[in-house]
Design an enzyme around this catalytic site. Sequence first.
Site, PDB file in Angstrom:
ATOM      1  N   ASP A 400       0.863  -1.149   0.000  1.00 59.32           N
ATOM      2  CA  ASP A 400       0.000   0.000   0.000  1.00 59.32           C
ATOM      3  C   ASP A 400       0.913   1.216   0.000  1.00 59.32           C
ATOM      4  O   ASP A 400       2.102   1.107   0.274  1.00 59.32           O
ATOM      5  CB  ASP A 400      -0.840  -0.064   1.285  1.00 59.32           C
ATOM      6  N   LYS A 401       0.384   2.360  -0.331  1.00 60.88           N
ATOM      7  CA  LYS A 401       1.238   3.535  -0.308  1.00 60.88           C
ATOM      8  C   LYS A 401       1.075   4.336   0.977  1.00 60.88           C
ATOM      9  O   LYS A 401       1.972   4.421   1.799  1.00 60.88           O
ATOM     10  CB  LYS A 401       0.952   4.438  -1.506  1.00 60.88           C
TER      11      LYS A 401
END
Lengths: 1218, 352
Positions: A400-401
């Site tokens: 995920d960022k």
Amino acid sequence: MTGYMETTQESARDKLVGEKERHVKANARDYNDKFSYADNHIKTSKYNVLTFLPINLFEQFQRVANAYFLVLLILQLIPEISSLSWFTTIVPLVLVLVITAVKDATDDYFRHKSDQQVNNRQSQVLIGGSLQNEKWMNVRVGDIIKLENNQFVAADILLLCSSEPYGLCYIETAELDGETNLKVRQALTVTSDLEDITKLMDFDGEVICEPPNNKLDTFIGTLYWRDNKHPLDNEKMLLRGCVLRNTEWCFGMVIFAGLQTKLMQNCGRTQFKRTSIDKLMNTLVLWIFAFLICMGVILAIGNTILESWSGRNFQVFLPLDEFQNSAVFSGFLTFWSYIIILNTVVPISLYVSVEVLRLGHSYFINWDWKMYYSQTDTAAEARTTTLNEELGQVEFIFSDKTGTLTQNIMVFRKCSINGQTYGDVYDEFERKVEITEKTACVDFSFNALCDRSFKFYDGSLVEAIKLEDPAAQEFFRLLALCHTVMPEEKSEGHLVYQAQSPDEGALVTAARNFGFVFRARTPETITLCEMGRAVTYQLLAILDFNNVRKRMSVIVRNSQGQIKLYSKGADTIIFDRLDPSSEELMYTTSEHLSEFAGEGLRTLALAYKDLDEDYLDVWMKKLLFASTVIENREDQLAVLYEEIEQDLKLLGATAIEDKLQEGVPETIACLNLADIKIWVLTGDKLETAMNIGYSCNMLRDDMNEVFVISGHTLLEVQQQLRSANEHILGLSRVGSAGDEKANMLADDSVFEETIIAEYALIINGHSLAYAMEPQLEHVLLDLACLCKTVICCRVTPMQKAQVVELVKRHKRAITLAIGDGANDVSMIKTAHIGVGISGQEGMQAVLASDYSFAQFRYLRRLLLVHGRWSYFRMCNFLCYFFYKNFAFTLVHFWYGFFCGFSAQTVYDQWFITLFNIVYTSLPVLAMGLFDQDVNDQNSLRYPSLYKPGQQNLLFNKRQFFLCTLQGMGTSCLLFFVPYGAFSVLVKEDGSHFSDQQAFAVTIATSLVIVTSVQIGLDTHYWTAINHFFIWGSLTVYFAVLFAMQSDGMFGVFSSIFPFIGAARNCLSEKSVWLVILLTTVVCVVPSLAVSFLRVDLFPTLTDKVRHLQRFRNKQGPQEQNLRRVRRTSSRRSAYAFSHQQGYGELITSGKNMKESTVSSACSPGRTPHSPTWIENMLKRKNEVSCISDERTGAPERSSRAERFNSTPTGLNLSLTNR
Amino acid sequence: MGKGKGKSGPLARRPDNSAFKQQRLPAWSPMLTANTVLPFFYFMALICMLLGVWLLLTVQSTQEVKMDYTEAGTCDKCFEKRKNASNAAQTCSCTVGFNIKKALKGDVFFYYGLQNFHQNLRRYMDSRDDAQMVGKKRNLKNPSSYCKPFNMDQKGLPIAPCGAVANSIFNDSFTLHYLGSGGPVQVPLLRKGITWYTDKNVKYRNPTTENMTLVQVFNGTARPLYWQKPVYELDLLDSTNNGFINDDLIVWMREAAFPNFKKLYGVLYRANKPFTNGLPAGNYSIDISYNFPVQYFQGRKEVVLTTLTWFGGQNHFLPVAYLVTSCLILLIAVVLTVAWYKFGKNRKSMDE
């Protein structure tokens, strides 16, 4: 939220089958009970006190191995074939069962506790005319419940009314989708005035809506009330898992409860994760089983032949029972007898030992203080104890960022004002100083209203402000005025900003600290505190942001009556609209922008314009007109905005850092070196994702090509994928045109690896939905695997899981998903290994994960150190374990040929019972727990050491074959060397010595010694514990041997311990020791020679590093010198607002202002409060929500098509970015 | 995990920085390097060589005389006789002569040997009751079911000792004569003290007598089917050698591991001439009371006379095995040395 994710939702799903439509009536429990909807009770535990034993035993016996031993036990009770006493099996079996049961019981106990904690949360329910406190689990569908600020929403509820005007309320959906910015929900107008309890009591509306589903972003339903129909959508729903923010209270009606809430539905089924070694082990156990049957058959045939040839003749001495009177039947019985004797090839203690190892490895992860994050006081945690060795085999990481790679904190870093940059610190020699924790930051004490957490290091900017540099002042004035932030002043001087995007918050906070404090706003005014003076600006218009415009402007009138337009936006957009007089400044600023971008900062350009009253009047009239037209209002407004945002004067530019977590680029670089592919899957916009890609060093300017896939139709996406694919392959072909081999390999998977050029693939959620269709998924996967970097943006939680699933399905590689938000949960659960970052966004991800820690950078240590060690240890352990069991058991096979295939055991029965669980278990456990081939520093320094795990080199079918072969060889020597010696051996006093008991003791002793020596050779890291266990086991063996064959034991249980005195008489003989010595030497020497040759002739990287390590150790430890990853990148100016369009109107309409904050200066003459405004605004908001549905609710094709028609044509960006 | 330790403060959950928890325990990490492995191999080769040579020299000093008497001499008629099971009760004696060319010096041991007799069949080995043989009264009258079908006789009396092992006891007896110049002299054999101490004194006990004679103790039990005399009359010459503690019985009850085995029958009594130095060279004859049938299982019977060394009889297996092992290790060592010297990447590439 503990335990949400671990639910198996079968019961809920079963009920769903029939449910086509949901009818819920408010305040009518009797009516709603008819449908028997799920209540709000959540159960994730498996057992209770009564059911524990039967269910747990049932589950345990479902394991093949346990069932197998049960069958064996039953076989042993049949006297005709019982070649071993019952205790040889039951002792280990009971031990195994008890250990497992204790573990299961503890696990379930914790589940019970967390269930209870969630179920017992309090909520206020409207029952019988008053609000009553009820536990969550007692809330039922149709109840009206009251929520207060900062409370978790207990179920999926329909918002009825709130403390805020117009039935608005704010929620944070971090647990659901991972976004921390606030979202607005609005109740139906008809219900928004049900503000007191009596009114609510009388509310008897009925909701008919869709059945429970897992779509977080859509809701379709209708409210029937007072003979009217009111359509309901997602904007009126508060979902379980959200938190109410900035809203004093609200009332809602429960629509879905418990397991049927969208959150729980979205959790996905809890899959029992098994490691690939587990699966391999199961296969191998089956093989061994087949092998066992083969041996049984061979020996049974032998027995049959012997019986029919000569066995009959021996009946004088050993008559057969009546029913045994046929050779074939005798063979049949022998078969079963041998199955019992040889059962130890299937190692019963294997599963338990493996569990123990994994548990130990998990504890080492928990204990690792290099994975402890002191700032949040979080240690790493292995939440699953069954996956450790798979950490050593990971090939794909899905990350995920937000919150994972980044801290989700925006920091105002630098700015360029009027051609002058600020933000860097220089020392006395004009050299740039690296900013560290220690660098002194600017003192903002002159400003009473400053934010203390704000840090800036360049003092010259404050100087400029203090010197009243007009440009600098105007710069910060702009930042303080041009935004849609809502202030909240809880106490005097204690300001809290509610920003829709962290970027805006950072900019306004920066202005605040530099003396331009944004204090309050009303629909028509903005109050600043400029350098200590309160100044009120009249807000004339907000020219709102959208993705096409990529800028926003405000028009204000200051206290002197001057009218100004302030604008901020993407540099390219602003630069196009500049006044020619700013041209020179533009070039300078442009340079600065490149510089900022090069450092991975997100930039915005700022500009202003003076307006004269007359022009504005005309323009405002046009605006008013345009905003009331119904057709093409959007376009007309855009034209008007465009018209006034011309001839701007450049002020400068800002640079905001989307703060990466510490060590992210280094970690990514290091994992790349270990051949781990990292894909970023984010819900963020394309630009943001790319930005981060660049700053993480995943995207670089020197990459050959960055493919962006953003098609709207299947065909388009297909074409884009194909062309990208051809581009890569084509280029490589051209590059290696001379090389015929390359052409031959073109379609080979090997070829994929040989591509040197670096590509990146960026794909958005829409296109991904198409690309994941069965006909395209292969193209997508091929392309993605050719690229070094893959970034998927704008993806929904489900899509994240689908991507993981795709790779899992087609690549046969171990996948790891890492994330921090609830939107990552599905992906975390789908991947082989899920890692949760225990960060700011709630605990959902952590609870669903298998491992959790506080910082992304710990992933490196988790994989390269713990994972690698776990894998290495587990493989060594398994190899040794199988070797040991084969060496131990097959002796019986050889003996079969000498004892007339009569299933006579070689060893004492007690030895058979104890060999696996006492004599040899601890040394191999110690090896499996503590062994290290290479220490942690070197594991990190040489990421390539990780590769054998990915290629499955240390334990596979071949290795298994080799170690069983070694075991067979050993068993053969173990038998035949003593056999040769014993046929002629005589005791010193002449008494005969070739008896079975002496033989048994000799072989058993040799076996224990040989296995101990072998484990010694296999151990790479001899700690005191290893020494203790190995020597201890030998000691225990001899102690037990003599104890069991002592006079006392025989006196008490004469028939159980018939080996009285065998050890004493046997081991006191020198000749026996000569035999043991010879056996040990011949068993060990070959394997020693082979391992030496292997290390010497074909050293692996591990061997080399070990070699190096030895020398290093002599020289003393060296400081690890990590290369700093250089960030190179082109200028990327991104208007990184993540907020939605429409907030400007929300502000000017004043709808979101609390009454108290709306100033009385509100001029009655102005029109924005007119119904048209509100309607427009609502309409717009609905559109927005519809669009946001589209971005997440991918599968609905038809609605998407509609939207494409209604949006401005041809602009991919606008579509995909919404 | 740091939980539940009652720590508080900002770093409450910080793991201990102990060597154990951080996996930094001081350890010895051996590596298979040429410096250690090659010398080890040469050393092992040397050790095995020395042991082999030493054992070989020792073995050379032992002597052994083996004689298969199944059908030898006059025993062929007994052999024929035993073929018919109905003659089992009849006695048969025969004599076999043989010659010892070189005197057996020192203690001489007299073994009987059987070939192809499977004392190691599972059901055979199990067919005994150790509890009975250790003199437990209850088991004396109630033999274990493992003894079936040799637990009760036809009249329903319990058999003592029960089971197939005891039932099939080797019941040939031997008298060895030295046919020296002064006429035949019987070679004196010690027939006691030929068992393990633990067997004679712990594992096998007669039921406690309490002033009863052995006969009374065994009253109410039957003798094994194939036996000619009851267990309390096994040794008529020595009353302490009867019952379960009879040496021959004990020797027989220690089941052999392999179908070909030999068991000690007696030791030369060297008090009187001409046997003070062992068995002199010359002609000998053995009078055999030929009772044990072997033809059912194609077995052979033999007599072995041997002298012993510290590690047993004339045992060529161990010295040869050691010598062979030594040679193989040496060979491996040489191969390893060559491989290491010529092709070893060890020294060069390790530094990469």
